[in-house]
Design a protein around this motif. Structure first.
Motif, PDB file in Angstrom:
ATOM      1  N   ASN A 192     -19.715  75.148 -21.678  1.00  0.00           N
ATOM      2  CA  ASN A 192     -18.462  74.385 -21.581  1.00  0.00           C
ATOM      3  C   ASN A 192     -18.721  72.907 -21.836  1.00  0.00           C
ATOM      4  O   ASN A 192     -18.215  72.029 -21.136  1.00  0.00           O
ATOM      5  N   SER A 193     -19.518  72.651 -22.849  1.00  0.00           N
ATOM      6  CA  SER A 193     -19.904  71.282 -23.186  1.00  0.00           C
ATOM      7  C   SER A 193     -19.567  71.028 -24.648  1.00  0.00           C
ATOM      8  O   SER A 193     -20.229  71.557 -25.556  1.00  0.00           O
ATOM      9  N   PHE A 194     -18.522  70.238 -24.869  1.00  0.00           N
ATOM     10  CA  PHE A 194     -18.119  69.857 -26.209  1.00  0.00           C
ATOM     11  C   PHE A 194     -18.035  68.336 -26.327  1.00  0.00           C
ATOM     12  O   PHE A 194     -17.142  67.799 -26.988  1.00  0.00           O
ATOM     13  N   SER A 195     -18.940  67.661 -25.677  1.00  0.00           N
ATOM     14  CA  SER A 195     -19.015  66.205 -25.795  1.00  0.00           C
ATOM     15  C   SER A 195     -19.609  65.832 -27.145  1.00  0.00           C
ATOM     16  O   SER A 195     -20.098  66.681 -27.903  1.00  0.00           O
ATOM     17  N   ALA A 196     -19.576  64.545 -27.453  1.00  0.00           N
ATOM     18  CA  ALA A 196     -20.118  64.081 -28.736  1.00  0.00           C
ATOM     19  C   ALA A 196     -21.604  64.381 -28.841  1.00  0.00           C
ATOM     20  O   ALA A 196     -22.099  64.802 -29.901  1.00  0.00           O
ATOM     21  N   ARG A 197     -22.339  64.208 -27.738  1.00  0.00           N
ATOM     22  CA  ARG A 197     -23.770  64.485 -27.764  1.00  0.00           C
ATOM     23  C   ARG A 197     -24.027  65.975 -27.975  1.00  0.00           C
ATOM     24  O   ARG A 197     -24.954  66.361 -28.706  1.00  0.00           O
ATOM     25  N   SER A 198     -23.207  66.854 -27.347  1.00  0.00           N
ATOM     26  CA  SER A 198     -23.387  68.291 -27.522  1.00  0.00           C
ATOM     27  C   SER A 198     -23.072  68.720 -28.950  1.00  0.00           C
ATOM     28  O   SER A 198     -23.771  69.567 -29.523  1.00  0.00           O
ATOM     29  N   LEU A 199     -22.045  68.141 -29.541  1.00  0.00           N
ATOM     30  CA  LEU A 199     -21.713  68.489 -30.919  1.00  0.00           C
ATOM     31  C   LEU A 199     -22.822  68.073 -31.873  1.00  0.00           C
ATOM     32  O   LEU A 199     -23.138  68.788 -32.834  1.00  0.00           O
ATOM     33  N   ILE A 200     -23.428  66.916 -31.609  1.00  0.00           N
ATOM     34  CA  ILE A 200     -24.512  66.452 -32.480  1.00  0.00           C
ATOM     35  C   ILE A 200     -25.754  67.324 -32.311  1.00  0.00           C
ATOM     36  O   ILE A 200     -26.406  67.709 -33.289  1.00  0.00           O
ATOM     37  N   SER A 201     -26.096  67.668 -31.065  1.00  0.00           N
ATOM     38  CA  SER A 201     -27.299  68.466 -30.827  1.00  0.00           C
ATOM     39  C   SER A 201     -27.153  69.877 -31.388  1.00  0.00           C
ATOM     40  O   SER A 201     -28.124  70.460 -31.889  1.00  0.00           O
ATOM     41  N   ASN A 202     -25.948  70.448 -31.307  1.00  0.00           N
ATOM     42  CA  ASN A 202     -25.718  71.793 -31.847  1.00  0.00           C
ATOM     43  C   ASN A 202     -25.281  71.797 -33.302  1.00  0.00           C
ATOM     44  O   ASN A 202     -25.076  72.886 -33.877  1.00  0.00           O
ATOM     45  N   LYS A 203     -25.130  70.609 -33.901  1.00  0.00           N
ATOM     46  CA  LYS A 203     -24.718  70.469 -35.302  1.00  0.00           C
ATOM     47  C   LYS A 203     -23.406  71.215 -35.550  1.00  0.00           C
ATOM     48  O   LYS A 203     -23.278  72.025 -36.476  1.00  0.00           O
ATOM     49  N   LEU A 204     -22.427  70.924 -34.695  1.00  0.00           N
ATOM     50  CA  LEU A 204     -21.146  71.616 -34.754  1.00  0.00           C
ATOM     51  C   LEU A 204     -20.115  70.772 -35.489  1.00  0.00           C
ATOM     52  O   LEU A 204     -19.928  69.584 -35.181  1.00  0.00           O
ATOM     53  N   THR A 205     -19.463  71.375 -36.455  1.00  0.00           N
ATOM     54  CA  THR A 205     -18.281  70.821 -37.111  1.00  0.00           C
ATOM     55  C   THR A 205     -17.224  71.919 -37.157  1.00  0.00           C
ATOM     56  O   THR A 205     -17.478  73.062 -36.759  1.00  0.00           O
ATOM     57  N   PHE A 206     -16.042  71.590 -37.644  1.00  0.00           N
ATOM     58  CA  PHE A 206     -14.997  72.620 -37.692  1.00  0.00           C
ATOM     59  C   PHE A 206     -15.366  73.746 -38.658  1.00  0.00           C
ATOM     60  O   PHE A 206     -14.914  74.883 -38.492  1.00  0.00           O
ATOM     61  N   SER A 207     -16.206  73.466 -39.648  1.00  0.00           N
ATOM     62  CA  SER A 207     -16.596  74.498 -40.607  1.00  0.00           C
ATOM     63  C   SER A 207     -17.712  75.395 -40.091  1.00  0.00           C
ATOM     64  O   SER A 207     -17.989  76.439 -40.697  1.00  0.00           O
ATOM     65  N   SER A 208     -18.367  75.012 -38.986  1.00  0.00           N
ATOM     66  CA  SER A 208     -19.462  75.823 -38.440  1.00  0.00           C
ATOM     67  C   SER A 208     -19.080  76.515 -37.126  1.00  0.00           C
ATOM     68  O   SER A 208     -19.949  77.076 -36.470  1.00  0.00           O
TER      69      SER A 208
END
Length: 377
Positions: A192-208
């Motif tokens: 349940n972590s969708f912070s900016a740091r979590s998105l960067i560490s998991n390399k998450l974008t809307f296309s992934s």
């Protein structure tokens, strides 16, 4: 009193009988040649999806008859040698408004009753995923993500979601795509972590957020031959037939959708793009407001800590005991960083609307040039 009541209930129950000795299994051992095809332990990953033609018809009918833009249903089938074969489906009831506990329980009871009925008639009753209808390709939503996350943990191989685009079907193109959640998104979702740091560490974008699975549609060979016979033109048996009726087909081709020059779809698409962009701008404004609040509270906490250090240094210089350190989290309520999942989903919707707009506008432009050229001949 409670002890005597429990003893009375225990005494009224029948005495337990000895469990019968289980008989030796009489089934044959799986041959070595079929050990990789019959995947009992779910070791073969699903690499493709095969959708039965009857399921395609059911999904199209449910989506066209549904009062809402999003129609949901469950998919039934089995996985065989890396291919998820979907042979059945049934719709789920639509709950208007916010879903509460009562509507969720009603849907659960309906689902259980349908699966029980399918099992009684020896039909496929193994749930392998769900389907959802959408318009103009914008299928990113919290409902899809939450439902697929539940299925990913409970179903064999994680299950898949079939997305059917109703707007493409109205133009004569049946659009079906299969997706499942990516591993990176599941890691962030479970925490349940969708912070900016979590998105960067998991390399998450809307296309992934989702990964697409290759999908193919399987039809009955007899049905395919029958439809081909109906669409094949044949010579008229009438002796004095009109030239336009000399060759005809039982199912003639429709040119109304292919040659339609109307711009209603473009107007609707632009409206969706503008509405989604407004929602994204509002969400970004909320995130910026929360970020300013967090920065303000952190600045107050850092100022308090620096002031306490200076005060302790002056007390030590005067030979006094320093003041005890206090828990900053109790003095200053620093709010947690807000989730950016909604922004990702809105960006996915904007991207889908933009791609649909690109395809629709290019097709309409070609039709207009063709109509202009034909009128000048």
């Amino acid at each position: 009193m409670a002890t005597s009541m429990a003893a009375a209930l225990a005494a009224s129950l029948p005495a337990p009988q000895a469990a019968p000795t289980p008989a030796a299994p009489t089934h044959d051992v799986i041959p070595a040649s079929m050990s990789k095809v019959i995947d009992i332990e779910a070791e073969i990953p699903v690499t493709s999806v095969q959708l039965d033609g009857l399921v395609v018809s059911k999904i199209i009918k449910h989506s066209s008859d549904s009062a809402s833009h999003t129609a949901h249903g469950l998919l039934l089938g089995l996985d065989l040698d890396g291919t998820l074969e979907i042979s059945g489906s049934f719709p789920l009831p639509h709950n208007s408004g916010d879903e509460d506990d009562r509507s969720s329980k009603t849907t659960g009871r309906y689902q259980a009753s349908v699966l029980r009925s399918l099992k009684e008639v020896r039909a496929d009753d193994s749930v392998v995923g769900f389907y959802q209808s959408t318009t103009m390709g914008a299928f990113f939503s919290h409902t899809l993500v939450d439902t697929q996350a539940i299925h990913q943990d409970k179903l064999r191989h994680g299950g898949i979601v079939i997305v059917h685009d109703v707007s493409q079907t109205t133009r004569g193109n049946a659009s079906f795509r299969a997706f499942r959640l990516s591993r990176e998104f599941l890691n962030a979702y479970r925490k349940n972590s969708f912070s900016a740091r979590s998105l960067i560490s998991n390399k998450l974008t809307f296309s992934s957020l989702l990964e697409e699975v290759p999908l193919k549609i399987r039809t009955n060979p007899l049905l395919s031959a029958f439809i081909e016979t109906l669409t094949e033109p044949h010579r008229s048996t009438l002796p004095q037939a009109h030239p336009s009726e000399t060759f005809s087909a039982a199912v003639p081709p429709l040119y109304s959708t292919s040659l339609d020059l109307g711009n209603a779809a473009l107007t609707k698409n632009l409206e969706h793009v503008i509405e989604t962009m407004d929602s994204y701008k509002t969400e970004e404004g909320n995130l910026a407001y929360h970020a300013r609040q967090i920065a303000r509270e952190k600045a107050r906490a850092e100022s308090y800590v620096a002031k306490r250090k200076e005060e302790n240094a002056s007390r030590v210089a005067q030979g006094l005991a320093p003041l005890p350190e206090e828990d900053i989290s109790r003095l200053f309520k620093i709010p947690p960083e807000p989730s950016r999942l909604e922004s990702l989903l809105l960006l996915g919707q904007v991207d889908a609307y933009a791609k649909t707009l690109e395809g629709t506008s290019s097709t309409t432009l070609v039709k207009m040039y063709a109509a202009k050229a034909s009128s000048e001949i």
